[in-house]
Design an enzyme around this catalytic site. Structure first.
Site, PDB file in Angstrom:
ATOM      1  N   SER A  14       0.832  -1.219   0.000  1.00 41.25           N
ATOM      2  CA  SER A  14       0.000   0.000   0.000  1.00 41.25           C
ATOM      3  C   SER A  14       0.858   1.257   0.000  1.00 41.25           C
ATOM      4  O   SER A  14       0.572   2.216  -0.749  1.00 41.25           O
ATOM      5  CB  SER A  14      -0.968   0.006   1.185  1.00 41.25           C
ATOM      6  OG  SER A  14      -0.312  -0.265   2.395  1.00 41.25           O
ATOM      7  N   HIS A  33      -2.020  -8.878   1.690  1.00 40.74           N
ATOM      8  CA  HIS A  33      -1.675  -7.653   2.445  1.00 40.74           C
ATOM      9  C   HIS A  33      -2.809  -7.382   3.440  1.00 40.74           C
ATOM     10  O   HIS A  33      -3.153  -8.248   4.249  1.00 40.74           O
ATOM     11  CB  HIS A  33      -1.439  -6.530   1.423  1.00 40.74           C
ATOM     12  CG  HIS A  33      -0.861  -5.256   1.987  1.00 40.74           C
ATOM     13  ND1 HIS A  33      -0.253  -5.168   3.206  1.00 40.74           N
ATOM     14  CD2 HIS A  33      -0.814  -3.983   1.474  1.00 40.74           C
ATOM     15  CE1 HIS A  33       0.158  -3.917   3.422  1.00 40.74           C
ATOM     16  NE2 HIS A  33      -0.197  -3.179   2.384  1.00 40.74           N
ATOM     17  N   HIS A  55       5.669 -13.136   6.807  1.00 38.41           N
ATOM     18  CA  HIS A  55       5.891 -11.729   6.435  1.00 38.41           C
ATOM     19  C   HIS A  55       7.069 -11.664   5.471  1.00 38.41           C
ATOM     20  O   HIS A  55       7.983 -12.479   5.556  1.00 38.41           O
ATOM     21  CB  HIS A  55       6.181 -10.868   7.681  1.00 38.41           C
ATOM     22  CG  HIS A  55       5.940  -9.421   7.435  1.00 38.41           C
ATOM     23  ND1 HIS A  55       6.884  -8.586   6.889  1.00 38.41           N
ATOM     24  CD2 HIS A  55       4.828  -8.663   7.635  1.00 38.41           C
ATOM     25  CE1 HIS A  55       6.372  -7.375   6.779  1.00 38.41           C
ATOM     26  NE2 HIS A  55       5.125  -7.384   7.213  1.00 38.41           N
ATOM     27  N   ARG A  73       3.205  -5.625  16.535  1.00 39.38           N
ATOM     28  CA  ARG A  73       1.818  -5.137  16.445  1.00 39.38           C
ATOM     29  C   ARG A  73       0.853  -6.251  16.894  1.00 39.38           C
ATOM     30  O   ARG A  73      -0.207  -5.987  17.438  1.00 39.38           O
ATOM     31  CB  ARG A  73       1.507  -4.672  15.018  1.00 39.38           C
ATOM     32  CG  ARG A  73       2.424  -3.550  14.539  1.00 39.38           C
ATOM     33  CD  ARG A  73       2.239  -3.257  13.058  1.00 39.38           C
ATOM     34  NE  ARG A  73       2.544  -4.407  12.227  1.00 39.38           N
ATOM     35  CZ  ARG A  73       2.338  -4.464  10.912  1.00 39.38           C
ATOM     36  NH1 ARG A  73       1.827  -3.410  10.288  1.00 39.38           N
ATOM     37  NH2 ARG A  73       2.651  -5.536  10.213  1.00 39.38           N
ATOM     38  N   ASP A 102      -2.190  -9.046  11.336  1.00 41.96           N
ATOM     39  CA  ASP A 102      -3.561  -9.412  10.972  1.00 41.96           C
ATOM     40  C   ASP A 102      -4.069 -10.653  11.702  1.00 41.96           C
ATOM     41  O   ASP A 102      -5.267 -10.935  11.684  1.00 41.96           O
ATOM     42  CB  ASP A 102      -3.639  -9.648   9.457  1.00 41.96           C
ATOM     43  CG  ASP A 102      -3.250  -8.400   8.692  1.00 41.96           C
ATOM     44  OD1 ASP A 102      -3.780  -7.332   9.015  1.00 41.96           O
ATOM     45  OD2 ASP A 102      -2.397  -8.485   7.786  1.00 41.96           O
TER      46      ASP A 102
HETATM   47  N1  HAX Z   1       0.974 -20.068   4.915  1.00 40.76           N
HETATM   48  C1  HAX Z   1       1.358 -20.957   3.958  1.00 40.76           C
HETATM   49  N2  HAX Z   1       2.438 -20.749   3.172  1.00 40.76           N
HETATM   50  C2  HAX Z   1       3.142 -19.642   3.378  1.00 40.76           C
HETATM   51  C3  HAX Z   1       2.826 -18.715   4.382  1.00 40.76           C
HETATM   52  C4  HAX Z   1       1.670 -18.952   5.162  1.00 40.76           C
HETATM   53  N3  HAX Z   1       1.234 -18.088   6.090  1.00 40.76           N
HETATM   54  N4  HAX Z   1       3.732 -17.711   4.339  1.00 40.76           N
HETATM   55  C5  HAX Z   1       4.584 -18.001   3.340  1.00 40.76           C
HETATM   56  N5  HAX Z   1       4.234 -19.156   2.756  1.00 40.76           N
HETATM   57  C6  HAX Z   1       4.846 -19.804   1.596  1.00 40.76           C
HETATM   58  C7  HAX Z   1       4.770 -18.857   0.404  1.00 40.76           C
HETATM   59  O1  HAX Z   1       3.478 -18.907  -0.208  1.00 40.76           O
HETATM   60  C8  HAX Z   1       5.892 -19.395  -0.463  1.00 40.76           C
HETATM   61  O2  HAX Z   1       5.436 -20.565  -1.068  1.00 40.76           O
HETATM   62  P1  HAX Z   1       5.877 -20.984  -2.585  1.00 40.76           P
HETATM   63  O3  HAX Z   1       7.363 -21.037  -2.557  1.00 40.76           O
HETATM   64  O4  HAX Z   1       5.181 -22.280  -2.815  1.00 40.76           O
HETATM   65  O5  HAX Z   1       5.359 -19.872  -3.454  1.00 40.76           O
HETATM   66  C9  HAX Z   1       6.946 -19.784   0.578  1.00 40.76           C
HETATM   67  O6  HAX Z   1       6.220 -19.991   1.812  1.00 40.76           O
HETATM   68  C10 HAX Z   1       8.002 -18.740   0.797  1.00 40.76           C
HETATM   69  O7  HAX Z   1       7.370 -17.516   1.125  1.00 40.76           O
HETATM   70  P2  HAX Z   1       8.093 -16.454   2.098  1.00 40.76           P
HETATM   71  O8  HAX Z   1       9.332 -16.025   1.433  1.00 40.76           O
HETATM   72  O9  HAX Z   1       8.171 -16.994   3.461  1.00 40.76           O
HETATM   73  O10 HAX Z   1       7.001 -15.266   2.146  1.00 40.76           O
HETATM   74  P3  HAX Z   1       6.792 -14.096   1.112  1.00 40.76           P
HETATM   75  O11 HAX Z   1       7.728 -13.001   1.466  1.00 40.76           O
HETATM   76  O12 HAX Z   1       6.829 -14.580  -0.290  1.00 40.76           O
HETATM   77  O13 HAX Z   1       5.293 -13.672   1.426  1.00 40.76           O
HETATM   78  C11 HAX Z   1       3.429 -13.173   2.797  1.00 40.76           C
HETATM   79  C12 HAX Z   1       4.925 -12.977   2.583  1.00 40.76           C
HETATM   80  C13 HAX Z   1       2.986 -12.268   3.949  1.00 40.76           C
HETATM   81  C14 HAX Z   1       2.679 -12.774   1.538  1.00 40.76           C
HETATM   82  C15 HAX Z   1       3.173 -14.659   3.157  1.00 40.76           C
HETATM   83  O14 HAX Z   1       3.810 -14.976   4.359  1.00 40.76           O
HETATM   84  C16 HAX Z   1       1.686 -14.999   3.255  1.00 40.76           C
HETATM   85  O15 HAX Z   1       1.073 -15.313   2.239  1.00 40.76           O
HETATM   86  N6  HAX Z   1       1.098 -14.953   4.488  1.00 40.76           N
HETATM   87  C17 HAX Z   1      -0.334 -15.160   4.657  1.00 40.76           C
HETATM   88  C18 HAX Z   1      -1.134 -13.926   4.265  1.00 40.76           C
HETATM   89  C19 HAX Z   1      -0.933 -12.813   5.271  1.00 40.76           C
HETATM   90  O16 HAX Z   1      -1.064 -13.006   6.463  1.00 40.76           O
HETATM   91  N7  HAX Z   1      -0.673 -11.605   4.773  1.00 40.76           N
HETATM   92  C20 HAX Z   1      -0.505 -10.415   5.622  1.00 40.76           C
HETATM   93  C21 HAX Z   1       0.945 -10.005   5.787  1.00 40.76           C
HETATM   94  C22 HAX Z   1       1.126  -8.777   6.643  1.00 40.76           C
HETATM   95  C23 HAX Z   1       0.545  -7.581   5.967  1.00 40.76           C
HETATM   96  O17 HAX Z   1       0.977  -7.116   4.938  1.00 40.76           O
HETATM   97  N8  HAX Z   1      -0.516  -7.073   6.524  1.00 40.76           N
HETATM   98  O18 HAX Z   1      -1.198  -6.106   5.927  1.00 40.76           O
END
Ligand code: HAX
Length: 434
Positions: free
Chosen positions: A241, A271, A318, A327, A373
């Site tokens: 964002s 996000h 994250h 947080r 979250d």
């Molecule tokens: N559940 C399952 N798998 C997950 C995971 C989770 N909570 N977090 C990461 N992974 C997976 C990724 O999908 C990725 O899988 P692939 O290699 O198969 O694509 C792998 O683990 C490596 O990812 P990473 O490097 O650990 O994480 P990223 O930096 O790529 O992504 C995210 C960060 C926050 C998007 C990710 O942890 C996620 O999808 N979390 C769940 C959604 C979430 O809670 N989002 C909010 C984040 C905070 C925020 O911005 N708030 O607004």
């Protein structure tokens, strides 16, 4: 407000000179290398922009102008008989770079109250949207329509000098921050309370008026909104964002265009929308497991099943953080104080024990710990706000404090249009595989 604007203006001169001298002297220094992997993985860890308001440390979490979240909760002014800092103080800190006095915070509260009225055409735009449209979409559309009020756009049309861009951006930013709670509350009351709208009251702080317009009179809920507005306000510049707003703003798009763009990013499930997804996931799990508080084994099986189906566990992981999000901890402390026996809080606490080892065992998740979250939704549910597809709008209102401070600083420092370079896989293959 004149006093705070003057104070900001004094800061601009010093900061412009400091940045110019710094870049003149050290501009050719190398600050890092970029690997091929990084450009295929969302630019993770690539230092590529300057954001003055806050900095995220992977282990410690966010620091606002150098202050950690627990420090912020100690040092920022509070409302009478409140245990939470006023988010107006957070705005002052991010903008001016110094701790505010009680008077400074009071001045901002008064100024936001003065600017809070929303033109009828914005409400008419919302009224013409289908109620089943997601509240974040309605929110973003309403912000775009409010763009009609932009003082920066008018000044630009009249040929304002570059060095004064910050001035009308400052005005737009305050107008926008002031009006967002009214717009958000309007969407909430229209969608879920039979269009029974509540007018703002005089003499309340920004969060208290927001809680009032949403229709909640419980003092603990007001405290929760103050906490919520403070902790979600900023997370440095690289999150979707903030980055989207910054990128759009760099084309000299005004505060409304830039912020609406940021809100479209916040509305994504990876996000800000994760706060609604967490609640949906928890309630689904509870229902599928027969209601009540599931056992640790039942939760573990459910989590494993979600992973086997190729889903993410919302509220965990994250892109930068590598420890539990402070947080999350701040909200947990709130829950321990006000609702220690609440069933959903106990469920969130149990999920916190069960999920990290399972994510760790996948061998690929870089941060198995909970993010902001994972906790926020169940606190809102507790006080009777059950419409969880609205929760990301609350996040968006809070984020205006950080994104707007960032935009004012970008204008003040004359930051240029962003235009990084891209490549193609063919070019990269040719370059490296011969
Ligand atoms: N559940 C399952 N798998 C997950 C995971 C989770 N909570 N977090 C990461 N992974 C997976 C990724 O999908 C990725 O899988 P692939 O290699 O198969 O694509 C792998 O683990 C490596 O990812 P990473 O490097 O650990 O994480 P990223 O930096 O790529 O992504 C995210 C960060 C926050 C998007 C990710 O942890 C996620 O999808 N979390 C769940 C959604 C979430 O809670 N989002 C909010 C984040 C905070 C925020 O911005 N708030 O607004």
């Amino acid at each position: 407000m004149k006093k705070i604007k003057q104070k900001f203006e004094e800061k601009i001169g010093v900061s412009r000179t400091r940045v110019k001298q710094f870049v003149d002297e050290y501009g050719d220094k190398i600050i890092g290398e970029i690997s091929l992997r990084q450009i295929y993985s969302g630019m993770r860890g690539m230092l590529s922009m300057v954001t003055e308001t806050s900095k995220l440390d992977p282990n410690e979490g966010i620091r606002f102008r150098g202050y950690s979240l627990p420090e912020i909760q100690d040092v920022l002014p509070r409302a009478n008989q409140s245990n939470q800092p006023l988010p107006e103080g957070m705005f002052y800190l991010m903008l001016i770079g110094e701790l505010p006095t009680n008077d400074d915070v009071h001045l901002i509260s008064l100024e936001l109250e003065k600017r809070s009225s929303v033109p009828d055409y914005v409400f008419n735009v919302i009224n013409n949207l289908p109620k089943e449209m997601h509240p974040m979409t309605q929110f973003s559309i309403a912000i775009l329509s409010l763009r009609n009020e932009s003082k920066f756009s008018k000044a630009y049309k009249q040929g304002v000098s570059k060095k004064d861009y910050w001035n009308t951006t400052f005005e737009d930013a305050l107008d926008l921050i002031a009006k967002l709670p009214r717009i958000a509350a309007y969407i909430y009351r229209r969608n879920y309370h039979n269009e029974d709208y509540i007018e703002p009251l005089k003499g309340l702080d920004w969060s208290a008026n927001f809680a009032h317009m949403l229709g909640f009179s419980n003092k603990e809920f007001t405290e929760l909104i103050r906490l919520y507005m403070t902790i979600h306000s900023d997370h440095e510049g690289g999150n979707v964002s903030a980055h989207a707003s910054h990128l759009v703003g760099s084309a000299l798009s005004d505060a409304y265009l830039s912020f609406s763009a940021g809100m479209n990013g916040l509305a994504g499930p990876l996000h800000g929308l994760a706060n609604q997804e967490v609640v949906r996931w928890l309630l689904d799990m509870q229902e599928k497991l027969g209601g009540g508080l599931p056992s640790r084994d039942e939760i573990a099986n459910y989590v494993q099943e979600s992973l086997n189906q190729g889903k993410v566990i919302p509220g965990f992981g994250h892109a930068v953080l590598r420890k539990t999000d402070p947080r999350y901890t701040a909200q947990r402390e709130f829950a321990l104080k006000y609702l220690p026996d609440d069933e959903l809080f106990l469920l969130v606490s149990r999920v916190f024990e069960v999920v990290p080892p399972i994510l760790e065992a996948t061998g690929k998740v870089k941060n198995p710990w909970p993010n902001v979250d994972a906790h926020s939704g169940i606190l809102l549910l507790k006080y009777g706000m059950k419409e969880y597809d609205f929760f990301t709008v609350l996040f968006g209102v809070s984020r205006s404090l950080g994104i707007m401070s960032q935009l004012i600083w970008s204008r003040a420092l004359g930051m240029p249009i962003e235009r990084p370079s891209s490549t193609t896989t063919d070019i990269m293959v040719k370059k490296f595989s011969n």
